[in-house]
Design a protein around this motif. Structure first.
Motif, short mmCIF file in Angstrom:
data_model
loop_
_atom_site.label_atom_id
_atom_site.label_comp_id
_atom_site.label_asym_id
_atom_site.label_seq_id
_atom_site.Cartn_x
_atom_site.Cartn_y
_atom_site.Cartn_z
N ARG A 140 0.85 -1.19 0.00
CA ARG A 140 0.00 0.00 0.00
C ARG A 140 0.89 1.25 0.00
N ALA B 63 0.41 3.85 1.68
CA ALA B 63 0.51 4.32 3.06
C ALA B 63 1.61 3.62 3.83
N ARG C 279 5.07 5.50 4.21
CA ARG C 279 5.25 6.63 5.14
C ARG C 279 6.23 6.33 6.26
N SER D 166 8.70 17.99 6.06
CA SER D 166 9.20 16.93 6.95
C SER D 166 10.72 16.87 6.98
N SER E 284 3.04 13.59 5.80
CA SER E 284 1.62 13.51 6.16
C SER E 284 0.86 12.63 5.17
N ARG E 285 -0.26 12.14 5.62
CA ARG E 285 -1.12 11.34 4.73
C ARG E 285 -1.63 12.18 3.57
N SER E 286 -1.93 13.45 3.85
CA SER E 286 -2.44 14.32 2.79
C SER E 286 -1.38 14.55 1.71
N LEU F 82 1.02 12.46 0.90
CA LEU F 82 1.15 11.21 0.14
C LEU F 82 -0.02 11.05 -0.82
N LYS F 83 -1.22 11.35 -0.34
CA LYS F 83 -2.41 11.22 -1.19
C LYS F 83 -2.33 12.17 -2.37
#
Length: 204
Positions: free
Chosen positions: A128, A130, A133, A187, A195-197, A199-200
């Motif tokens: 995945r 995610a 990360r 970062s 952040s997840r945002s 990566l998305k």
């Protein structure tokens, strides 16, 4: 003319257990405890051997063990089948390893090194996005990453993508204290993962 004795039908062919290597590996894991024979293996031994495996390998080994113990039961080698109530983990279709054609088609759509890294990891390791990360750089073992809690040795495709990304990372943020594989301008100033945002947005 006297007809000779009717030929006896040969023994019915029996299907050999599928995935013999997987079956032997999983059975060896189950035997690694107290059991010395297939008859001594319990459902708990099976679970202990299978639980550490990632979902795709878990399914392969589970099917192999089912075939192995079904074969042993039919031959009278065991009395009970410890895999009778074995359940398989759910694998989302999007997490299955990709074919070469799918890899080629998706790679043509990528425009950044980060996207190519994500595609390579998904193609070879069914990873995945995610899971990228928290992955951290390990200088002593640059051909491997820990993804979703599983130590993965990189194949050629993801290793090439990883090296290209790390070269870009080094030239863009040469003094960053952040040890995560994937970083960004924000970062790179600290130690937290992206952040997840981010990566998305960047893998969309």
């Amino acid at each position: 003319m006297v007809a000779g004795p009717a030929a006896r039908p040969g023994p019915k062919p029996t299907a050999s257990p599928i995935h013999p290597t997987s079956a032997r590996s999983a059975a060896a894991g189950a035997l690694g405890g107290h059991a010395q024979h297939l008859r001594e293996i319990t459902p708990a031994d099976i679970a202990t051997a299978l639980d550490p495996l990632p979902a795709p390998k878990h399914c392969i080994a589970s099917n192999a063990l089912r075939s192995l113990f079904h074969f042993a039961r039919k031959r009278g080698l065991i009395f009970t089948d410890p895999t009778r109530r074995l359940t398989l983990p759910t694998i989302e279709p999007g997490l299955l390893p990709m074919t070469e054609d799918e890899i080629g088609a998706v790679t043509q759509l990528t425009t950044t090194l980060l996207q190519r890294l994500a595609v390579a990891l998904a193609a070879v390791h069914a990873t995945r996005p995610a899971a990228i990360r928290p992955a951290a750089i390990r200088p002593a073992a640059i051909r491997s990453l820990t993804l979703a809690g599983h130590h993965q040795r990189m194949g050629d495709l993801p290793h090439r993508a990883l090296m290209a990304w790390l070269e870009h990372r080094c030239s863009t943020w040469p003094l960053t204290p952040n040890r995560h594989v994937v970083i960004c301008n924000m970062s790179a100033l600290g130690h937290a993962p992206i952040s997840r945002s981010f990566l998305k947005t960047n893998l969309a």
